[in-house]
Design a protein around this motif. Structure first.
Motif, PDB file in Angstrom:
ATOM      1  N   ASN A  80      44.533  38.594  45.003  1.00  0.00           N
ATOM      2  CA  ASN A  80      43.311  39.207  45.599  1.00  0.00           C
ATOM      3  C   ASN A  80      43.565  40.814  45.682  1.00  0.00           C
ATOM      4  O   ASN A  80      43.144  41.594  45.023  1.00  0.00           O
ATOM      5  N   GLN A 116      35.100  39.101  44.068  1.00  0.00           N
ATOM      6  CA  GLN A 116      35.089  38.665  45.510  1.00  0.00           C
ATOM      7  C   GLN A 116      36.580  37.908  45.902  1.00  0.00           C
ATOM      8  O   GLN A 116      37.149  37.630  44.751  1.00  0.00           O
ATOM      9  N   TYR A 122      33.214  43.667  39.963  1.00  0.00           N
ATOM     10  CA  TYR A 122      33.200  43.937  42.163  1.00  0.00           C
ATOM     11  C   TYR A 122      33.969  42.108  42.047  1.00  0.00           C
ATOM     12  O   TYR A 122      33.111  41.810  42.740  1.00  0.00           O
ATOM     13  N   GLN A 139      41.503  43.505  43.171  1.00  0.00           N
ATOM     14  CA  GLN A 139      40.204  44.797  43.812  1.00  0.00           C
ATOM     15  C   GLN A 139      40.744  46.106  43.235  1.00  0.00           C
ATOM     16  O   GLN A 139      39.963  47.005  43.006  1.00  0.00           O
ATOM     17  N   GLN A 140      42.369  46.515  43.219  1.00  0.00           N
ATOM     18  CA  GLN A 140      42.907  47.647  42.244  1.00  0.00           C
ATOM     19  C   GLN A 140      42.329  47.573  41.294  1.00  0.00           C
ATOM     20  O   GLN A 140      42.172  48.364  40.706  1.00  0.00           O
ATOM     21  N   ASN A 184      38.558  48.533  41.506  1.00  0.00           N
ATOM     22  CA  ASN A 184      38.103  50.198  41.327  1.00  0.00           C
ATOM     23  C   ASN A 184      38.564  50.905  40.201  1.00  0.00           C
ATOM     24  O   ASN A 184      38.504  51.722  39.300  1.00  0.00           O
TER      25      ASN A 184
END
Length: 202
Positions: free
Chosen positions: A19, A65, A63, A23-24, A27
């Motif tokens: 996770n 989850q 994005y 997320q990185q 980004n």
């Protein structure tokens, strides 16, 4: 196309590291202005069942989850779903008169398939032969590397420890390079199994 194993064996540190890396990655691709415009990302997970978490869409709007680990490892079905999504998107591009980039299906798994995988393997091999897509398989911890080698035309690699962060940084950097290329242009990717890499050869 991210094809991610979230079966029960990924519970704990592995799913947390996955996770964080995801997320990185999101980004990184959003912050790269050209990649954010040109790249499309889709996510399919397999853990108990196969789920399309994200249809193909702009990296700018990616994005993800948090993922939760559970259940078995229906890898064969997941690969088939991923190939179907890739094929459908390619048809959409071509019907609009646009030649698509060669898509990448990037699979990460720590286990062995709990369903039939042979048809999926044949489709991977056929897709690679036709240059319809590139398929990469990354094993984690106790992944069934023999089966991965039978599915993937390119040699599968093993993640070093839980280096998901380094793996996703490599992936975002590689996709950034692809986004700066032209359709049909070969892009040489950094060897992930090199001395400073995040993987080892199976």
């Amino acid at each position: 196309m991210l094809l991610l194993d979230i079966s029960g064996s990924m519970q704990g540190e592995a799913i947390a590291a996955l996770n964080a890396g995801l997320q990185q990655f999101a980004n990184d691709v959003r912050e790269d202005s050209l990649a954010a415009k040109r790249l499309e990302i889709a996510v399919v997970t397999f853990g108990d069942s196969v789920n399309v978490l994200a249809e193909f869409g702009s990296a700018k709007a990616f994005y993800p989850q948090p993922l939760k680990a559970k259940g078995s490892t229906p890898m064969g079905e997941a690969i088939n779903v991923a190939i179907d999504l890739v094929s459908s998107r390619q048809r959409q591009y071509r019907s609009a008169g646009i030649t698509p980039y060669r898509p990448m299906i990037f699979m990460v798994t720590d286990g062995a398939p709990t369903d039939s995988w042979e048809r999926a393997a044949r489709r991977v091999q056929e897709g690679e032969r036709r240059k319809s897509f590139s398929f990469f398989a990354v094993g984690v911890d106790s992944a069934d590397t023999n089966t991965l080698a039978n599915i993937s035309v390119s040699a599968p690699v093993m993640l070093r420890g839980l280096a998901f962060g380094a793996m996703f940084r490599w992936l975002s950097s590689s996709l950034s390079a692809v986004s700066r290329s032209t359709t049909g242009q070969a892009v040489t990717l950094t060897n992930p199994a090199g001395p400073a890499g995040w993987a080892s050869i199976v």
